[in-house]
Design a protein around this motif. Sequence first.
Motif, PDB file in Angstrom:
ATOM      1  N   VAL A  78     -38.895   5.427 -43.375  1.00 44.23           N
ATOM      2  CA  VAL A  78     -38.540   6.777 -42.940  1.00 44.23           C
ATOM      3  C   VAL A  78     -37.132   6.814 -42.360  1.00 44.23           C
ATOM      4  O   VAL A  78     -36.340   7.722 -42.652  1.00 44.23           O
ATOM      5  N   ALA A  79     -36.785   5.787 -41.572  1.00 45.58           N
ATOM      6  CA  ALA A  79     -35.445   5.736 -40.972  1.00 45.58           C
ATOM      7  C   ALA A  79     -34.366   5.573 -42.034  1.00 45.58           C
ATOM      8  O   ALA A  79     -33.228   6.027 -41.859  1.00 45.58           O
ATOM      9  N   LEU A  85     -47.716  -2.621 -40.556  1.00 48.34           N
ATOM     10  CA  LEU A  85     -47.807  -1.320 -41.209  1.00 48.34           C
ATOM     11  C   LEU A  85     -46.829  -0.326 -40.605  1.00 48.34           C
ATOM     12  O   LEU A  85     -46.087   0.360 -41.326  1.00 48.34           O
ATOM     13  N   VAL A  86     -46.795  -0.263 -39.288  1.00 47.54           N
ATOM     14  CA  VAL A  86     -45.918   0.699 -38.623  1.00 47.54           C
ATOM     15  C   VAL A  86     -44.455   0.319 -38.798  1.00 47.54           C
ATOM     16  O   VAL A  86     -43.596   1.179 -39.024  1.00 47.54           O
ATOM     17  N   ALA A  87     -44.158  -0.975 -38.720  1.00 51.23           N
ATOM     18  CA  ALA A  87     -42.765  -1.417 -38.885  1.00 51.23           C
ATOM     19  C   ALA A  87     -42.246  -1.060 -40.277  1.00 51.23           C
ATOM     20  O   ALA A  87     -41.116  -0.574 -40.432  1.00 51.23           O
ATOM     21  N   ILE A  88     -43.067  -1.289 -41.303  1.00 53.30           N
ATOM     22  CA  ILE A  88     -42.663  -0.930 -42.664  1.00 53.30           C
ATOM     23  C   ILE A  88     -42.477   0.583 -42.776  1.00 53.30           C
ATOM     24  O   ILE A  88     -41.474   1.073 -43.313  1.00 53.30           O
ATOM     25  N   GLU A 119     -39.180  -6.943 -45.716  1.00 47.17           N
ATOM     26  CA  GLU A 119     -38.013  -7.277 -46.553  1.00 47.17           C
ATOM     27  C   GLU A 119     -37.875  -6.293 -47.712  1.00 47.17           C
ATOM     28  O   GLU A 119     -36.775  -5.829 -48.018  1.00 47.17           O
ATOM     29  N   GLN A 120     -38.978  -5.984 -48.372  1.00 46.22           N
ATOM     30  CA  GLN A 120     -38.931  -4.997 -49.450  1.00 46.22           C
ATOM     31  C   GLN A 120     -38.559  -3.618 -48.907  1.00 46.22           C
ATOM     32  O   GLN A 120     -37.791  -2.884 -49.540  1.00 46.22           O
ATOM     33  N   ALA A 121     -39.109  -3.278 -47.768  1.00 46.10           N
ATOM     34  CA  ALA A 121     -38.799  -1.975 -47.167  1.00 46.10           C
ATOM     35  C   ALA A 121     -37.314  -1.860 -46.847  1.00 46.10           C
ATOM     36  O   ALA A 121     -36.709  -0.797 -47.029  1.00 46.10           O
ATOM     37  N   GLU A 122     -36.718  -2.950 -46.377  1.00 42.58           N
ATOM     38  CA  GLU A 122     -35.278  -2.947 -46.099  1.00 42.58           C
ATOM     39  C   GLU A 122     -34.495  -2.655 -47.377  1.00 42.58           C
ATOM     40  O   GLU A 122     -33.546  -1.858 -47.374  1.00 42.58           O
TER      41      GLU A 122
END
Length: 381
Positions: free
Chosen positions: A162-163, A154-157, A115-118
């Motif tokens: 990056v995307a 980890l990978v999803a974040i 959520e934070q990464a979004e």
Amino acid sequence: MADATGLEALDTPCLLLDEARLRENVERMRARLAGLGVAFRPHLKTAKSRDVARLAMAAPEGPAIVSTLREAEYFCEAGLRDVIYGVGIAPDKLARVAAVRARGADLAVILDSLEQAEAVAAHAARTGDPLPVLIEVDADGHRSGVAPDDAETLVAIGRRLVAGAASLRGVLLHAGHSYALSDPEALADAAEAERVAAVSAAGILRAAGLPCPVVSVGSTPTARFARDLTGITEVRAGVFMFGDLFQAGVGAVEPEDIALSVLATVIGHQRKKGWIITDAGWMALSRDRGTARQAVDQGYGAVCDLAGRPYPDLIVADANQEHGIVALRRGSGAELPDLPIGARLRILPNHACATGAQHDRYHVLDDAGRVAKIWPRINGW
């Protein structure tokens, strides 16, 4: 100052800082980490002072880490450039982060959820600013962070950042559980567990083709007792600069290394109760009672003479808002010192961060014990 130490003329309560001890503590940590082959990123959350920061940092530009955006703004106004905001980012704070970065600081944030990464990715895409991010990893179940073996999260974040045109800078860990320890071997083991967790998480990101240039760990106890930091790029620590009774109870600092104290004045007695009353209550010392969970309970602070020498078993046993109750530790066979009304004493803090937060300046002591400088400090978020 008219008296021998220069302390009798100060209004009390006030905060004292022994500059020589501060410098020695910083140099000792620098040398230790250099010997282990890692960079040092001082934590400025305890100091909250540009003058202290200048002594702690390798250069005026940093690196450093802070715990509030107020600190980031304050230090970056003075030239700090390489800085991490070391508390999980809330989306509504991204505008303040962007404002600091717009003034030329390379301010990075940390997070531990998709959520934070979004939110960060959306911010980076909207502003065109590739905001640097470190993923917080949970070293020991103490507080926040992604589990070091949770490859999926980890990978999803990392991929979302990056995307979304944010910059994945690495991983960050804090071995908070080390504060509950005191045995040197257990503390060394905690440091090794922190290192292994950090290297494991970094390896997961790299194996997925994601960047992880920074592998950041840190706490005062693990920085003090780490034996091997292979795979780590930097260590963070901050409270060691001042030291306090809690860290002395952990074994991370020696009592004689404590550089911070509160100057107080005796304002009364309750002789039948064995009490000496001072003008330094919890508003001057803080309510922190962390040493109550340790082998030696230091009350609200340990009491020293004006030269900083502890009186045997004399502590601030209780505290009201503006009154400190000084008494001998329960069960002590020591003799209560004769401290008449008007006498000055110094109180070593349980928690340097909490005690410092009660004050707006340091009265900096020179080698002769005189107040040679005044260093302002800030508070707030």
